[in-house]
Design a protein around this motif. Sequence first.
Motif, PDB file in Angstrom:
ATOM      1  N   ILE A  69       3.208   5.957   1.045  1.00 28.22           N
ATOM      2  CA  ILE A  69       3.290   7.406   1.191  1.00 28.22           C
ATOM      3  C   ILE A  69       4.693   7.815   0.761  1.00 28.22           C
ATOM      4  O   ILE A  69       5.685   7.263   1.249  1.00 28.22           O
ATOM      5  CB  ILE A  69       3.031   7.850   2.651  1.00 28.22           C
ATOM      6  N   ALA A  70       4.771   8.747  -0.159  1.00 27.22           N
ATOM      7  CA  ALA A  70       6.056   9.175  -0.699  1.00 27.22           C
ATOM      8  C   ALA A  70       5.979  10.647  -1.090  1.00 27.22           C
ATOM      9  O   ALA A  70       4.888  11.192  -1.275  1.00 27.22           O
ATOM     10  CB  ALA A  70       6.416   8.322  -1.912  1.00 27.22           C
ATOM     11  N   PRO A  71       7.142  11.291  -1.224  1.00 27.46           N
ATOM     12  CA  PRO A  71       7.138  12.698  -1.648  1.00 27.46           C
ATOM     13  C   PRO A  71       6.486  12.859  -3.013  1.00 27.46           C
ATOM     14  O   PRO A  71       6.590  11.991  -3.876  1.00 27.46           O
ATOM     15  CB  PRO A  71       8.627  13.058  -1.720  1.00 27.46           C
ATOM     16  N   ARG A  72       5.828  13.974  -3.188  1.00 24.40           N
ATOM     17  CA  ARG A  72       5.292  14.327  -4.503  1.00 24.40           C
ATOM     18  C   ARG A  72       6.461  14.714  -5.406  1.00 24.40           C
ATOM     19  O   ARG A  72       7.516  15.119  -4.907  1.00 24.40           O
ATOM     20  CB  ARG A  72       4.377  15.547  -4.395  1.00 24.40           C
ATOM     21  N   PRO A  73       6.260  14.635  -6.718  1.00 28.61           N
ATOM     22  CA  PRO A  73       7.300  15.178  -7.611  1.00 28.61           C
ATOM     23  C   PRO A  73       7.491  16.660  -7.305  1.00 28.61           C
ATOM     24  O   PRO A  73       6.525  17.374  -7.020  1.00 28.61           O
ATOM     25  CB  PRO A  73       6.725  14.971  -9.009  1.00 28.61           C
ATOM     26  N   PRO A 116      11.649   1.521  -2.505  1.00 27.78           N
ATOM     27  CA  PRO A 116      11.583   2.566  -1.473  1.00 27.78           C
ATOM     28  C   PRO A 116      11.124   3.882  -2.097  1.00 27.78           C
ATOM     29  O   PRO A 116      11.421   4.161  -3.259  1.00 27.78           O
ATOM     30  CB  PRO A 116      13.014   2.681  -0.957  1.00 27.78           C
ATOM     31  N   PRO A 117      10.410   4.708  -1.324  1.00 27.99           N
ATOM     32  CA  PRO A 117       9.887   5.966  -1.869  1.00 27.99           C
ATOM     33  C   PRO A 117      10.941   6.889  -2.475  1.00 27.99           C
ATOM     34  O   PRO A 117      10.637   7.643  -3.381  1.00 27.99           O
ATOM     35  CB  PRO A 117       9.226   6.625  -0.664  1.00 27.99           C
ATOM     36  N   LEU A 118      12.162   6.828  -2.012  1.00 32.59           N
ATOM     37  CA  LEU A 118      13.186   7.727  -2.543  1.00 32.59           C
ATOM     38  C   LEU A 118      14.036   7.088  -3.643  1.00 32.59           C
ATOM     39  O   LEU A 118      15.003   7.686  -4.109  1.00 32.59           O
ATOM     40  CB  LEU A 118      14.078   8.241  -1.407  1.00 32.59           C
ATOM     41  N   GLU A 124       8.328   5.038 -11.786  1.00 31.44           N
ATOM     42  CA  GLU A 124       8.059   4.085 -12.864  1.00 31.44           C
ATOM     43  C   GLU A 124       7.125   2.964 -12.404  1.00 31.44           C
ATOM     44  O   GLU A 124       6.461   2.347 -13.235  1.00 31.44           O
ATOM     45  CB  GLU A 124       9.369   3.484 -13.373  1.00 31.44           C
ATOM     46  N   CYS A 125       7.092   2.710 -11.111  1.00 29.21           N
ATOM     47  CA  CYS A 125       6.295   1.588 -10.607  1.00 29.21           C
ATOM     48  C   CYS A 125       5.132   2.013  -9.720  1.00 29.21           C
ATOM     49  O   CYS A 125       4.391   1.152  -9.249  1.00 29.21           O
ATOM     50  CB  CYS A 125       7.191   0.620  -9.843  1.00 29.21           C
TER      51      CYS A 125
END
Length: 158
Positions: A69-73, A116-118, A124-125
Amino acid sequence: MKTLGLRMGLHAKSMVIDGEVAVIGSHNFDPRSDHLNTEAVLLIHDATFARDLRETLLFDMAPQNAWSIAPRPRPPVLSGLNYSLGKLSEKLPLFDIWPWRYATSYEINPGCEPRPPLAADFAECYTPVGDFPEVAIPFKGINTRILTAFGAGLAPIL
């Protein structure tokens, strides 16, 4: 082979303590679970079972088997306004109505190492796979959720 569809199932909170004790339960660590829900936990004092559970957990949590889970662009226009309205919507007393989420689920690309998400090179990955990967929510289901959310606020006056 991955297929889309409505997915349902139970989930458990599982852990292994000191390689000897397996813990499997449904308890959430919050006041609601402590006081309102019927929750259960099972302690299993068996090193062989604990080892098997540990191996299963490590496999399931491997980067290629789990979503991140990570921030959207950030959108190029009005990203600050979108974030602020989303935060304001979260504070509403009954339901969160802002449709554009801050974060989503990502799948690691083959051959990539976890990041890491940030991290600057996260995109890229990782490939975004949506808020509910591999789940097709039909329009009728979305309508039902909206009506349920709005209807919950009307219950005291009906």
